[in-house]
Write a protein that holds these residues in place. Structure first.
Motif, short mmCIF file in Angstrom:
data_model
loop_
_atom_site.label_atom_id
_atom_site.label_comp_id
_atom_site.label_asym_id
_atom_site.label_seq_id
_atom_site.Cartn_x
_atom_site.Cartn_y
_atom_site.Cartn_z
N ASP A 104 0.73 -1.22 -0.06
CA ASP A 104 0.10 0.11 -0.05
C ASP A 104 0.87 1.28 0.20
O ASP A 104 0.30 2.17 -0.61
CB ASP A 104 -0.85 -0.01 1.09
N SER A 105 1.81 1.03 0.60
CA SER A 105 2.78 2.30 0.84
C SER A 105 4.56 2.06 0.53
O SER A 105 4.88 1.24 1.52
CB SER A 105 2.78 3.08 2.00
N ILE A 106 5.03 2.29 -0.62
CA ILE A 106 6.34 1.82 -0.83
C ILE A 106 7.38 2.45 -0.08
O ILE A 106 8.18 1.86 0.53
CB ILE A 106 6.65 1.94 -2.31
N GLU A 142 16.61 2.49 -5.42
CA GLU A 142 15.45 3.55 -4.47
C GLU A 142 14.21 3.33 -5.41
O GLU A 142 14.30 3.30 -6.61
CB GLU A 142 16.02 4.92 -4.36
N LYS A 143 13.21 4.02 -4.74
CA LYS A 143 11.70 4.39 -5.26
C LYS A 143 11.96 4.92 -7.07
O LYS A 143 12.87 5.87 -6.89
CB LYS A 143 11.00 4.86 -4.39
N MET A 144 11.52 4.30 -7.69
CA MET A 144 11.29 4.86 -9.25
C MET A 144 10.09 5.03 -9.48
O MET A 144 9.06 4.06 -9.17
CB MET A 144 11.88 3.65 -10.30
N ASP A 148 2.17 4.36 -13.99
CA ASP A 148 1.13 3.66 -13.20
C ASP A 148 1.43 3.09 -11.81
O ASP A 148 0.65 2.70 -10.90
CB ASP A 148 0.40 2.40 -13.86
N PHE A 149 2.74 3.21 -11.58
CA PHE A 149 3.19 2.45 -10.20
C PHE A 149 4.76 3.12 -10.01
O PHE A 149 5.28 3.70 -10.66
CB PHE A 149 3.35 1.14 -10.51
N GLN A 199 4.09 -0.42 -5.71
CA GLN A 199 2.84 0.32 -5.16
C GLN A 199 2.20 0.91 -6.57
O GLN A 199 2.71 1.83 -7.04
CB GLN A 199 3.07 1.51 -4.19
N ARG A 200 0.97 0.63 -6.70
CA ARG A 200 0.09 1.14 -7.83
C ARG A 200 -0.26 2.75 -7.31
O ARG A 200 -0.63 3.14 -6.08
CB ARG A 200 -1.22 0.47 -7.93
N LYS A 201 -0.29 3.52 -8.37
CA LYS A 201 -0.79 5.04 -8.04
C LYS A 201 -2.44 5.02 -7.88
O LYS A 201 -2.96 4.04 -8.56
CB LYS A 201 -0.22 5.64 -9.28
#
Length: 116
Positions: free
Chosen positions: A71-73, A90-92, A96-97, A114-116
Motif C-alpha cells: 500500500d505504501s512503498i 531506490e523508489k522509481m 502507473d506505479f 505500489q500502484r498509483k
C-alpha cells in the motif's frame, strides 16, 4: 499485507531467455518496453501469477525476483531497512506505479510495487 503479484527473471540476454520460456512452457511474451518483456504464464482460470523478463542490471545480472505489492512503498522500504534489507534501487516512478528493488538479510532479491 504485501502480496506477491508477479516475478521478474533477470538476464544479460533477455531475448534468449524470452525465447526459451516461450518455447518450453508456452508463455506469451510481449514486445519489450524499457528492456522489459511482460510475460503471461496462462489464462486466469487457474491460480498463478504472471511476470516478466528484464535485462538485469550490473549489480543483479541474473536471477529471479518476486514482485510484492504494498500500500505504501515508502513505509515498506523503511520497514525493510529497519530489519536489515539493502536497497538496490531506490523508489522509481513509472506511469502507473512506483517500484524499488531490495535484497533481504539472506541475499534474496525482491521488488516492491505500489500502484498509483
Amino acid at each position: 499485507m504485501g502480496r506477491v503479484i508477479g516475478f521478474e527473471l533477470s538476464s544479460q540476454e533477455p531475448e534468449k531467455a524470452a525465447e526459451f520460456y516461450s518455447k518450453v512452457f508456452g508463455w506469451e511474451v510481449a514486445e519489450p518496453q524499457w528492456d522489459y518483456w511482460a510475460v503471461s504464464t496462462g489464462k486466469d482460470v487457474k491460480p498463478g501469477i504472471n511476470g516478466g523478463i528484464g535485462k538485469g542490471p550490473n549489480d543483479y545480472p541474473h536471477g529471479t525476483r518476486l514482485q510484492i505489492e504494498v500500500d505504501s512503498i515508502d513505509a515498506a522500504i523503511s520497514k525493510a531497512k529497519e530489519n536489515g534489507a539493502m536497497i538496490l534501487r531506490e523508489k522509481m516512478e513509472f506511469d502507473d506505479f512506483y517500484l524499488a528493488y531490495l535484497v533481504d538479510t539472506v541475499g534474496i532479491g525482491f521488488g516492491l510495487i505500489q500502484r498509483k
